[in-house]
Write an enzyme that holds these catalytic residues in place. Sequence first.
Site, PDB file in Angstrom:
ATOM      1  N   THR A 187       0.838  -1.185   0.000  1.00 47.15           N
ATOM      2  CA  THR A 187       0.000   0.000   0.000  1.00 47.15           C
ATOM      3  C   THR A 187       0.877   1.240   0.000  1.00 47.15           C
ATOM      4  OG1 THR A 187      -1.665  -1.122   1.325  1.00 47.15           O
ATOM      5  CG2 THR A 187      -1.697   1.276   1.381  1.00 47.15           C
ATOM      6  N   THR A 238       0.653   0.245   6.697  1.00 42.63           N
ATOM      7  CA  THR A 238       0.814  -0.703   5.604  1.00 42.63           C
ATOM      8  C   THR A 238       0.934  -2.091   6.227  1.00 42.63           C
ATOM      9  OG1 THR A 238       2.098  -1.238   3.604  1.00 42.63           O
ATOM     10  CG2 THR A 238       3.351  -0.532   5.527  1.00 42.63           C
ATOM     11  N   GLY A 239       0.639  -3.113   5.453  1.00 41.99           N
ATOM     12  CA  GLY A 239       0.689  -4.459   5.988  1.00 41.99           C
ATOM     13  C   GLY A 239      -0.662  -5.128   5.920  1.00 41.99           C
TER      14      GLY A 239
END
Length: 325
Positions: A187, A238-239
């Site tokens: 992302t 993110t992730g």
Amino acid sequence: MSSRRNFIKLSALGATFLGGGFHLERVFGGSLSTAAATKPIVISTWDHGIPANEAAWKILSKNGNALDAVEAGVRVPESDPNVRTVGYGGYPDREGKVTLDACIMDKDSNCGAVAFLQHIKHPISVARKVMEETPHVMLVGQGAYDFAISKGFKKENLLTPESEKDWKNWLKESKYKPVINIENHDTIGMLALDANGDLAGACTTSGAAYKMHGRVGDSPIIGAGLFVDNEVGAATATGLGEAVVRMVGSHLVVELMRQGNSPENACRLAVERIIAKHKDVKDLQVGFIALNKRGEYGGYCIHKGFNYAIHDAAGKKLIDGKSKF
């Protein structure tokens, strides 16, 4: 190695030149991650944040506002088919459909988002339209698409031949297991502080590769994938989105900064909160970046491999985020 990963060539001493001839400093271990920066400044996740930051910096360096900067910045990876996790060319879901999520937030806590949006290359710009031209925060699916078309956005095929080929290969076994730091976690989240001292943020993604049709992660959810409080600071994530949503991760980071933590320490504490809620984090990656009103920035993640990009008056940096493991 993907073309995105080949974009930067780094020397052992940490200094290099990209194709355009400009200097880029890479910082290992996040040693500058809490350094004060003269505003304006822009920070974004992953190495595809470097060209995204360039676009944002063109606006910030001319005393433009942070909201315009973050929208312009994340539109760069949205339109780049070589960035396989954002926008055009993103990995499809298990039905072969590219579905996009995005959100944006300004200095006055106005926000807009779209989720499960198909056929529109720039979901971040649709999200801004939702924020500015509707009484709502989020539109999803067919409603988001219809709204985008009504505002002049074009219907486009977002599934590139490369992504379609990869999807067909995946169908042979149809195994779904996110691989950290690769296809499921890139992302782009972007935060900016402009010359007036105002903050804004944007987050956009094509989501987890080969997800269930209809799945939405944290990226379009205000407070999870992105949060901005102009009195304190801003954060983005993110992730694996499900882990971030459960902790309302970006809001948590901002609240930790409100309590007096530095951006890096706030990110670390949020990551540790996520770790504490999961029995097994071996295959779980989550990272945060944060920017406060003083222009201090930081990032932290569960596993090594996460990086983030900075652009300010001193130039460009790519920082390897500190990690718990």
